[in-house]
Design a protein around this motif. Structure first.
Motif, PDB file in Angstrom:
ATOM      1  N   THR A 249       0.846  -1.195   0.000  1.00  0.00           N
ATOM      2  CA  THR A 249       0.000   0.000   0.000  1.00  0.00           C
ATOM      3  C   THR A 249       0.880   1.244   0.000  1.00  0.00           C
ATOM      4  OG1 THR A 249      -1.693  -1.159   1.273  1.00  0.00           O
ATOM      5  CG2 THR A 249      -1.809   1.259   1.223  1.00  0.00           C
ATOM      6  N   PRO A 250       0.715   2.144  -0.967  1.00  0.00           N
ATOM      7  CA  PRO A 250       1.519   3.376  -0.951  1.00  0.00           C
ATOM      8  C   PRO A 250       1.215   4.192   0.297  1.00  0.00           C
ATOM      9  CG  PRO A 250       0.412   3.072  -3.067  1.00  0.00           C
ATOM     10  CD  PRO A 250      -0.187   2.078  -2.128  1.00  0.00           C
ATOM     11  N   PRO A 251       2.173   4.985   0.754  1.00  0.00           N
ATOM     12  CA  PRO A 251       1.919   5.821   1.924  1.00  0.00           C
ATOM     13  C   PRO A 251       0.926   6.926   1.593  1.00  0.00           C
ATOM     14  CG  PRO A 251       3.998   6.441   0.917  1.00  0.00           C
ATOM     15  CD  PRO A 251       3.516   5.219   0.177  1.00  0.00           C
ATOM     16  N   ARG A 252       0.256   7.423   2.619  1.00  0.00           N
ATOM     17  CA  ARG A 252      -0.582   8.609   2.448  1.00  0.00           C
ATOM     18  C   ARG A 252       0.320   9.778   2.060  1.00  0.00           C
ATOM     19  NH1 ARG A 252       0.834   8.333   7.767  1.00  0.00           N
ATOM     20  NH2 ARG A 252       1.440  10.296   8.759  1.00  0.00           N
ATOM     21  N   PRO A 253      -0.217  10.880   1.556  1.00  0.00           N
ATOM     22  CA  PRO A 253       0.622  12.061   1.308  1.00  0.00           C
ATOM     23  C   PRO A 253       1.320  12.490   2.601  1.00  0.00           C
ATOM     24  CG  PRO A 253      -1.492  12.307   0.237  1.00  0.00           C
ATOM     25  CD  PRO A 253      -1.605  11.072   1.092  1.00  0.00           C
ATOM     26  N   LEU A 254       2.631  12.603   2.543  1.00  0.00           N
ATOM     27  CA  LEU A 254       3.435  12.863   3.725  1.00  0.00           C
ATOM     28  C   LEU A 254       3.948  14.299   3.738  1.00  0.00           C
ATOM     29  CD1 LEU A 254       5.622   9.605   3.708  1.00  0.00           C
ATOM     30  CD2 LEU A 254       3.496  10.016   4.972  1.00  0.00           C
ATOM     31  N   ARG A 255       4.181  14.784   4.936  1.00  0.00           N
ATOM     32  CA  ARG A 255       4.856  16.057   5.097  1.00  0.00           C
ATOM     33  C   ARG A 255       6.314  15.749   5.374  1.00  0.00           C
ATOM     34  NH1 ARG A 255       3.505  21.142   9.198  1.00  0.00           N
ATOM     35  NH2 ARG A 255       4.721  22.683   8.016  1.00  0.00           N
ATOM     36  N   ILE A 256       7.168  16.060   4.422  1.00  0.00           N
ATOM     37  CA  ILE A 256       8.584  15.688   4.475  1.00  0.00           C
ATOM     38  C   ILE A 256       9.429  16.941   4.682  1.00  0.00           C
ATOM     39  CG2 ILE A 256      10.508  14.673   3.207  1.00  0.00           C
ATOM     40  CD1 ILE A 256       8.488  12.939   1.707  1.00  0.00           C
ATOM     41  N   ALA A 257      10.309  16.896   5.665  1.00  0.00           N
ATOM     42  CA  ALA A 257      11.234  17.997   5.940  1.00  0.00           C
ATOM     43  C   ALA A 257      12.557  17.712   5.246  1.00  0.00           C
ATOM     44  CB  ALA A 257      11.449  18.136   7.441  1.00  0.00           C
ATOM     45  N   GLU A 285       7.963  15.105  -4.150  1.00  0.00           N
ATOM     46  CA  GLU A 285       6.857  16.014  -4.479  1.00  0.00           C
ATOM     47  C   GLU A 285       6.046  15.487  -5.649  1.00  0.00           C
ATOM     48  OE1 GLU A 285       8.292  20.455  -3.106  1.00  0.00           O
ATOM     49  OE2 GLU A 285       9.128  19.649  -4.985  1.00  0.00           O
ATOM     50  N   SER A 286       6.723  14.902  -6.635  1.00  0.00           N
ATOM     51  CA  SER A 286       6.006  14.376  -7.798  1.00  0.00           C
ATOM     52  C   SER A 286       5.098  13.205  -7.432  1.00  0.00           C
ATOM     53  CB  SER A 286       7.004  13.936  -8.872  1.00  0.00           C
ATOM     54  OG  SER A 286       7.656  12.714  -8.522  1.00  0.00           O
ATOM     55  N   LEU A 287       5.387  12.582  -6.285  1.00  0.00           N
ATOM     56  CA  LEU A 287       4.577  11.448  -5.814  1.00  0.00           C
ATOM     57  C   LEU A 287       3.455  11.904  -4.881  1.00  0.00           C
ATOM     58  CD1 LEU A 287       7.493   8.939  -5.146  1.00  0.00           C
ATOM     59  CD2 LEU A 287       5.869   8.881  -7.049  1.00  0.00           C
ATOM     60  N   GLY A 288       3.301  13.212  -4.735  1.00  0.00           N
ATOM     61  CA  GLY A 288       2.192  13.746  -3.959  1.00  0.00           C
ATOM     62  C   GLY A 288       2.528  14.156  -2.548  1.00  0.00           C
ATOM     63  N   HIS A 289       3.797  14.112  -2.182  1.00  0.00           N
ATOM     64  CA  HIS A 289       4.193  14.492  -0.828  1.00  0.00           C
ATOM     65  C   HIS A 289       4.540  15.977  -0.777  1.00  0.00           C
ATOM     66  CE1 HIS A 289       4.147  10.258   0.013  1.00  0.00           C
ATOM     67  NE2 HIS A 289       5.102  10.021  -0.877  1.00  0.00           N
ATOM     68  N   GLN A 290       4.351  16.573   0.382  1.00  0.00           N
ATOM     69  CA  GLN A 290       4.693  17.977   0.598  1.00  0.00           C
ATOM     70  C   GLN A 290       6.090  18.050   1.204  1.00  0.00           C
ATOM     71  OE1 GLN A 290       1.986  20.059   3.174  1.00  0.00           O
ATOM     72  NE2 GLN A 290       3.356  21.824   3.422  1.00  0.00           N
ATOM     73  N   LEU A 456       7.180   4.238   2.055  1.00  0.00           N
ATOM     74  CA  LEU A 456       7.777   5.302   1.250  1.00  0.00           C
ATOM     75  C   LEU A 456       8.908   4.754   0.392  1.00  0.00           C
ATOM     76  CD1 LEU A 456       8.148   8.275   0.458  1.00  0.00           C
ATOM     77  CD2 LEU A 456       9.543   8.566   2.530  1.00  0.00           C
ATOM     78  N   ALA A 457       9.761   3.919   0.972  1.00  0.00           N
ATOM     79  CA  ALA A 457      10.874   3.351   0.210  1.00  0.00           C
ATOM     80  C   ALA A 457      10.371   2.517  -0.961  1.00  0.00           C
ATOM     81  CB  ALA A 457      11.745   2.498   1.130  1.00  0.00           C
ATOM     82  N   SER A 458       9.324   1.743  -0.739  1.00  0.00           N
ATOM     83  CA  SER A 458       8.770   0.923  -1.815  1.00  0.00           C
ATOM     84  C   SER A 458       8.184   1.790  -2.927  1.00  0.00           C
ATOM     85  CB  SER A 458       7.697  -0.004  -1.237  1.00  0.00           C
ATOM     86  OG  SER A 458       7.175  -0.855  -2.229  1.00  0.00           O
ATOM     87  N   GLN A 459       7.532   2.874  -2.542  1.00  0.00           N
ATOM     88  CA  GLN A 459       6.992   3.804  -3.535  1.00  0.00           C
ATOM     89  C   GLN A 459       8.118   4.433  -4.352  1.00  0.00           C
ATOM     90  OE1 GLN A 459       5.392   7.582  -2.085  1.00  0.00           O
ATOM     91  NE2 GLN A 459       3.578   7.288  -3.382  1.00  0.00           N
ATOM     92  N   LEU A 460       9.205   4.818  -3.679  1.00  0.00           N
ATOM     93  CA  LEU A 460      10.358   5.398  -4.371  1.00  0.00           C
ATOM     94  C   LEU A 460      11.048   4.366  -5.258  1.00  0.00           C
ATOM     95  CD1 LEU A 460      11.748   7.466  -1.375  1.00  0.00           C
ATOM     96  CD2 LEU A 460      10.788   8.421  -3.485  1.00  0.00           C
ATOM     97  N   GLU A 461      11.120   3.126  -4.785  1.00  0.00           N
ATOM     98  CA  GLU A 461      11.727   2.058  -5.579  1.00  0.00           C
ATOM     99  C   GLU A 461      10.949   1.822  -6.870  1.00  0.00           C
ATOM    100  OE1 GLU A 461      13.319  -2.446  -4.605  1.00  0.00           O
ATOM    101  OE2 GLU A 461      11.443  -1.783  -3.701  1.00  0.00           O
ATOM    102  N   GLU A 462       9.639   1.898  -6.793  1.00  0.00           N
ATOM    103  CA  GLU A 462       8.812   1.732  -7.994  1.00  0.00           C
ATOM    104  C   GLU A 462       8.973   2.918  -8.935  1.00  0.00           C
ATOM    105  OE1 GLU A 462       4.120   0.944  -9.269  1.00  0.00           O
ATOM    106  OE2 GLU A 462       4.700   1.030  -7.161  1.00  0.00           O
ATOM    107  N   ALA A 463       9.078   4.112  -8.367  1.00  0.00           N
ATOM    108  CA  ALA A 463       9.185   5.314  -9.194  1.00  0.00           C
ATOM    109  C   ALA A 463      10.554   5.442  -9.841  1.00  0.00           C
ATOM    110  CB  ALA A 463       8.891   6.550  -8.340  1.00  0.00           C
ATOM    111  N   ARG A 464      11.589   5.025  -9.125  1.00  0.00           N
ATOM    112  CA  ARG A 464      12.952   5.131  -9.637  1.00  0.00           C
ATOM    113  C   ARG A 464      13.697   3.831  -9.333  1.00  0.00           C
ATOM    114  NH1 ARG A 464      16.315  10.543  -8.353  1.00  0.00           N
ATOM    115  NH2 ARG A 464      14.598  11.390  -9.614  1.00  0.00           N
ATOM    116  N   PRO A 465      13.436   2.775 -10.089  1.00  0.00           N
ATOM    117  CA  PRO A 465      14.006   1.455  -9.778  1.00  0.00           C
ATOM    118  C   PRO A 465      15.534   1.465  -9.838  1.00  0.00           C
ATOM    119  CG  PRO A 465      12.257   1.296 -11.421  1.00  0.00           C
ATOM    120  CD  PRO A 465      12.574   2.739 -11.280  1.00  0.00           C
TER     121      PRO A 465
END
Length: 479
Positions: A249-257, A285-290, A456-465
């Protein structure tokens, strides 16, 4: 199975083939031994090989027959050589019982094939012990694979094994993962067991897990290992569900510092690293995170001093124990200069110094607690630079351990505060330099929230394998 086929598989893929009967445990073991024979002479990642490793197991095991290596410090197997990278302890054997974590590794189905190289007593961010010599980075043989899990990271990155044991008391999972283009998660304090040898490894700074080529291997192994062992008095509870299932399951939109201002210790981040991590922020940001720039509000100066006191006092305690066990005298012929400096400097600390240092760790815990009331995740570089040249750390000039330690920590100044606070953190291989060297993106999260970081890591892995990226010194390129 061909070597090239084996080197393409992650741990779960190997386990599935074994469970389905497509390949035998013995065949996988022998292919892995061939991979070690092929790659290790140039890398010096594996310091001992168990060629007759037991391959029996249950057909239902998730990592059935998966080749695996133990780091030569921290959790240990029963009665094996356990030298911790030091001439002081050369030839020493582990106690006649396995650590609980190793029992859990074995129950997952892995086949333990040997030991990986470490810096002396795990005390450096590069793996260059005098005892066994330097481990080399498979992306560039003149560069460090990081430390202290440098042997484990080089072995996995080169395709010798799909996963390997690693531990982290100041960045020792995350920095080698960054240097070698791997995924490395440092779990929360005592989410994985450290018993029965210890209640808090290195006064709570150290934790145990693995390095891997895929996020799913790390998540699946955490399912196998997380949770307290018998008698544990301090631990982070594991999540109710499966970490492996969570990453579906992808993470909800996150607030990332985004934090590019190191203060532990203050250091200069090289421009190419800043550019790489800024690009990762844009990916988020392109994945919907702030994403917004933010720094940690913390008085780092007393914490730096406390961190060094805890490290040097722990090293002195370890040295005294090893000296008693081996009958060898601590000195220049048995201990490397920086560790010898720690041993000498710690003799000047009294009980008050050590207790105050331990109390000071609370500064980091509270600072991160406040920080994660406003943000879900912090993003930083894993290191201040690309993997640096072998020999660089040995050139640090310092009159005492504290000054050497600060010089060493300046190479990866964002990592150690996660150990002090006990929170989870991970290095994700999302960037490579113009010279082809990996640059890890470092994410930190709330205490006990490994599932969110893994999502989050899995979402990033899919976006940028990254699984298709292999270093020049890799099984598939050498056969």
């Amino acid at each position: 199975m061909k070597l090239s086929e084996y080197a393409e598989l992650d741990g779960l893929a190997v386990g599935r083939l074994v469970r389905e009967g497509a390949v035998s445990r013995t065949e996988i073991r022998d292919v892995a031994l061939d991979a070690i024979d092929l790659c290790n002479p140039a890398l010096n990642a594996v310091i001992e090989v168990y060629r007759d490793a037991d391959v029996t197991g249950d057909s239902s095991e998730l990592f059935a027959g998966v080749p695996f290596l133990l780091k030569d410090i921290g959790s240990h197997d029963a009665g094996v050589l356990f030298e911790m990278g030091s001439r002081l302890s050369a030839g020493l054997r582990a106690p006649p019982f396995a650590s609980e974590l190793v029992n859990r590794f074995r129950k997952s189905g892995v086949v333990i094939l040997g030991r990986t190289n470490v810096p002396e007593l795990g005390s450096s961010c590069t793996t260059e012990p005098i005892l066994y010599g330097p481990t080399r980075n498979p992306w560039n043989l003149g560069r460090t694979p990081g430390g202290s899990s440098g042997g484990a990271a080089a072995a996995v990155a080169s395709g010798m094994v799909p996963i390997a044991h690693a531990n982290d008391a100041g960045g020792s999972i995350r920095w080698p993962a960054s240097c070698c283009g791997l995924f490395g998660l440092k779990p929360s304090r005592n989410l994985n067991p450290v018993g029965p040898d210890a209640g808090l490894a290195l006064n709570g700074l150290a934790c145990e897990h693995i390095v891997s080529r895929t996020v799913r291997d790390t998540a699946a192994m955490l399912d196998e290992t997380a949770g307290p062992d018998v008698g544990a008095w301090c631990y982070t509870p594991r999540r109710a569900g499966s970490y492996l299932e969570a990453i579906a399951t992808p993470p909800r939109p996150l607030r990332i510092a985004l934090n590019l201002s190191p203060n532990f210790p203050p250091a200069t981040i090289e421009a190419n690293v800043v550019d790489a991590i800024t690009d990762v922020a844009r990916l988020c940001e392109s994945l919907g995170h702030q994403v917004e720039v933010a720094t940690l509000d913390m008085d780092s100066e007393p914490l730096l001093r406390a961190f060094a006191i805890i490290w040097s006092s722990s090293l002195r305690t370890g040295i005294e124990g090893l000296s008693l066990a081996t009958g060898r005298v601590p000195g220049p012929d048995t201990i490397e200069p920086h560790v010898l400096a720690a041993w000498r400097d710690a003799a000047d600390y009294d009980v008050t110094d050590v207790m105050q240092a331990l109390d000071t760790m609370n500064v980091a815990s509270r600072a991160y607690g406040r920080f994660f009331e406003a943000y879900d995740v912090m993003l930083t570089p894993a290191g201040a630079m690309e993997p640096f040249e072998l020999g660089r750390i040995g050139q640090i000039k310092a009159e005492n351990f504290f000054d050497w330690f600060m010089g060493m920590c300046a190479h990866c100044p964002f990592l150690s505060t996660a150990n002090i606070a006990g929170i989870p953190a991970m290095s994700v291989p999302l960037a490579w330099s113009a010279w082809g060297l990996p640059i890890g993106a470092h994410f930190l999260g709330r205490m006990g929230d490994e599932a969110l970081l893994l999502q989050l890591a899995s979402q990033l892995e899919e976006a940028r394998p990254w699984i298709g990226r292999t270093p020049p010194h890799h099984v598939s390129r050498l056969v």
